[in-house]
Design a protein around this motif. Structure first.
Motif, PDB file in Angstrom:
ATOM      1  N   GLY A 101       0.794  -1.218   0.000  1.00 15.45           N
ATOM      2  CA  GLY A 101       0.000   0.000   0.000  1.00 15.45           C
ATOM      3  C   GLY A 101       0.824   1.264   0.000  1.00 15.45           C
ATOM      4  N   GLY A 102       0.175   2.361  -0.427  1.00 14.02           N
ATOM      5  CA  GLY A 102       0.786   3.677  -0.350  1.00 14.02           C
ATOM      6  C   GLY A 102       1.730   3.986  -1.491  1.00 14.02           C
ATOM      7  N   GLY A 103       1.158   4.221  -2.675  1.00 15.42           N
ATOM      8  CA  GLY A 103       2.006   4.551  -3.810  1.00 15.42           C
ATOM      9  C   GLY A 103       2.798   5.820  -3.608  1.00 15.42           C
ATOM     10  N   GLY A 104       2.173   6.819  -3.001  1.00 15.23           N
ATOM     11  CA  GLY A 104       2.858   8.074  -2.716  1.00 15.23           C
ATOM     12  C   GLY A 104       3.320   8.171  -1.277  1.00 15.23           C
ATOM     13  N   ILE A 105       2.417   7.860  -0.334  1.00 16.58           N
ATOM     14  CA  ILE A 105       2.709   7.937   1.102  1.00 16.58           C
ATOM     15  C   ILE A 105       2.140   6.703   1.786  1.00 16.58           C
ATOM     16  N   LEU A 106       2.942   6.079   2.643  1.00 20.30           N
ATOM     17  CA  LEU A 106       2.486   4.972   3.468  1.00 20.30           C
ATOM     18  C   LEU A 106       2.754   5.291   4.930  1.00 20.30           C
ATOM     19  N   VAL A 107       1.678   5.286   5.743  1.00 21.83           N
ATOM     20  CA  VAL A 107       1.808   5.453   7.189  1.00 21.83           C
ATOM     21  C   VAL A 107       1.265   4.182   7.821  1.00 21.83           C
ATOM     22  N   THR A 108       2.125   3.428   8.495  1.00 23.77           N
ATOM     23  CA  THR A 108       1.697   2.111   8.953  1.00 23.77           C
ATOM     24  C   THR A 108       2.353   1.736  10.278  1.00 23.77           C
ATOM     25  N   HIS A 109       1.873   0.653  10.849  1.00 30.03           N
ATOM     26  CA  HIS A 109       2.421   0.104  12.097  1.00 30.03           C
ATOM     27  C   HIS A 109       3.869  -0.348  11.871  1.00 30.03           C
ATOM     28  N   PRO A 110       4.717  -0.205  12.883  1.00 29.63           N
ATOM     29  CA  PRO A 110       6.133  -0.587  12.705  1.00 29.63           C
ATOM     30  C   PRO A 110       6.364  -2.034  12.297  1.00 29.63           C
ATOM     31  N   ASP A 111       5.423  -2.942  12.610  1.00 34.71           N
ATOM     32  CA  ASP A 111       5.668  -4.340  12.254  1.00 34.71           C
ATOM     33  C   ASP A 111       5.435  -4.623  10.774  1.00 34.71           C
ATOM     34  N   LEU A 112       4.842  -3.644  10.056  1.00 40.37           N
ATOM     35  CA  LEU A 112       4.613  -3.744   8.605  1.00 40.37           C
ATOM     36  C   LEU A 112       3.730  -4.921   8.204  1.00 40.37           C
TER      37      LEU A 112
END
Length: 375
Positions: free
Chosen positions: A22-33
């Motif tokens: 996910g996130g072609g431009g920006i991805l904000v996600t949990h550290p465990d990915l």
């Protein structure tokens, strides 16, 4: 951690080639990915403002993906012409808590069968959307927006010109979502403007096909020029002064920045109704309105209200705070006013593309807004 991303364009990103879902431009996600639906949620103080997110691609969240985090805020963004395979052509909010304000989501698409949320998908989340336009996006389900298993609060949102190949052209919601839409417009989407269950509460909104709820109407909103992307309201629009300022019904106005007797429906407050209908009627308070068009190239119009005579200064600054152009510096009479800027500086030279600020000073009143010049 504190994260701030501001004042530039994000383009050409490809999450798949980068090894991300996910996130072609920006991805904000949990550290465990971990790409899991019900995993733990990580708090994050992330601010994204004054960005253009365009021409990015991903399996999910073509422009921006917010995944398993709580706290991100998005403001003054343009999310356009991004592509996702399955979820959220423009913006994906999954298992998160997020706020979206003054954002344009336009021309994004999901390009596979059984896809959801051409413009925006919200799933298993709490999301607040205010002053958001969702236009000309496509997907199988929920061409404009798809909301599932979420609590979504939409205020002053315009959803128009979106297409779903299956259902929910403008707005699609599952029976397990508790959505609240107020002062909004859902109009001229295909095959229908809204496909939602009774857990969606709508009031003081213009819904094509109709929707039970206090203050709702089913009437052409009379956009200025929807075919060319102008979803502001014409002077005789039925959506003008048709909204409510009391969002929670406690008798106290929650919205105070409006013109006229009540807020308008949709993302754009009509600022000069009185001047059109009655040139002798004066505005009740000072106001500086959002420029139109925005983004622009190369000319845009700035509108402002003067309830009294006075010395007026309108100045353009670049993002570094340097003065670019002093548009107005003179005594003016009260009324509904406008001025055009042709993207040149005080020397008459064209300025470069980017983010600019425009400020009005009239007596003790001062207000600043942002605009984007594209080339």
């Amino acid at each position: 951690e504190n994260i701030k991303v501001a004042n530039f364009t994000i383009t050409g990103g490809n999450a798949v080639s980068a090894g991300c879902i996910g996130g072609g431009g920006i991805l904000v996600t949990h550290p465990d990915l971990e790409y899991v639906y019900d995993g733990p949620v990580s708090p994050v103080n992330a601010v994204f403002e004054n960005l253009i997110v365009t021409d990015n691609s991903a399996t999910a969240g073509g422009g921006i993906s917010i995944w398993r985090v709580s706290g991100p805020t998005l403001s003054n963004l343009i999310i356009q012409e991004n592509t996702s395979e399955v979820y959220g052509g423009g913006l994906m909010i999954f298992t998160s808590v997020a706020s979206v304000t003054d954002v344009t989501v336009s021309g994004n698409n999901c390009n596979t069968d059984d896809s959801f949320g051409g413009g925006i998908i919200i799933n298993n989340s709490e999301a607040t959307l205010t002053n958001v336009t969702v236009t000309d996006n496509t997907a199988s389900f929920g061409g404009g927006m798809s909301v599932g298993n979420s609590d979504a609060t939409l205020t002053h949102v315009t959803v128009s010109g979106n297409t779903a190949t299956t259902s929910g052209g403008g707005f699609l919601s599952t029976p397990y979502s508790n959505n609240t839409l107020t002062n909004s417009i859902i109009w001229d989407n295909s095959p229908e403007s809204i496909y939602a269950f009774a857990t969606t509460t709508i009031s003081y909104s213009d819904i094509q096909g109709g929707w039970d709820g206090e203050g709702n109407i089913d009437t052409d909103p009379l956009f200025t020029d929807a075919g060319n992307g102008d979803h502001t309201l014409q002077p005789d629009s039925p959506c003008i002064d048709a909204g409510t300022a009391d969002l929670d019904g406690d008798g106290i106005e929650d919205i105070t920045d409006y013109v006229g007797l009540a807020p308008d429906m949709g993302a754009f407050e009509y600022g000069s109704t009185a001047s059109v209908n009655d040139p002798n009627e004066l505005p009740q308070k000072f106001a500086l309105h959002q420029n139109y068009p925005n983004p622009f190239n190369p000319v845009t119009t700035l509108r402002y209200n003067l309830p009294e005579d006075g010395l007026v200064n309108i100045t353009i600054y670049d993002i570094m705070g340097r003065q670019v152009s002093n548009l107005i510096s003179n005594q003016q009479s009260a009324g509904y006013k406008s001025v055009q800027w042709n993207a040149t500086n005080n020397a008459g030279q064209p300025v470069s593309a980017g983010l600019y600020l425009y400020t009005i000073q009239a007596g003790s009143f001062r207000q600043t807004r942002k605009m984007i010049l594209l080339k």
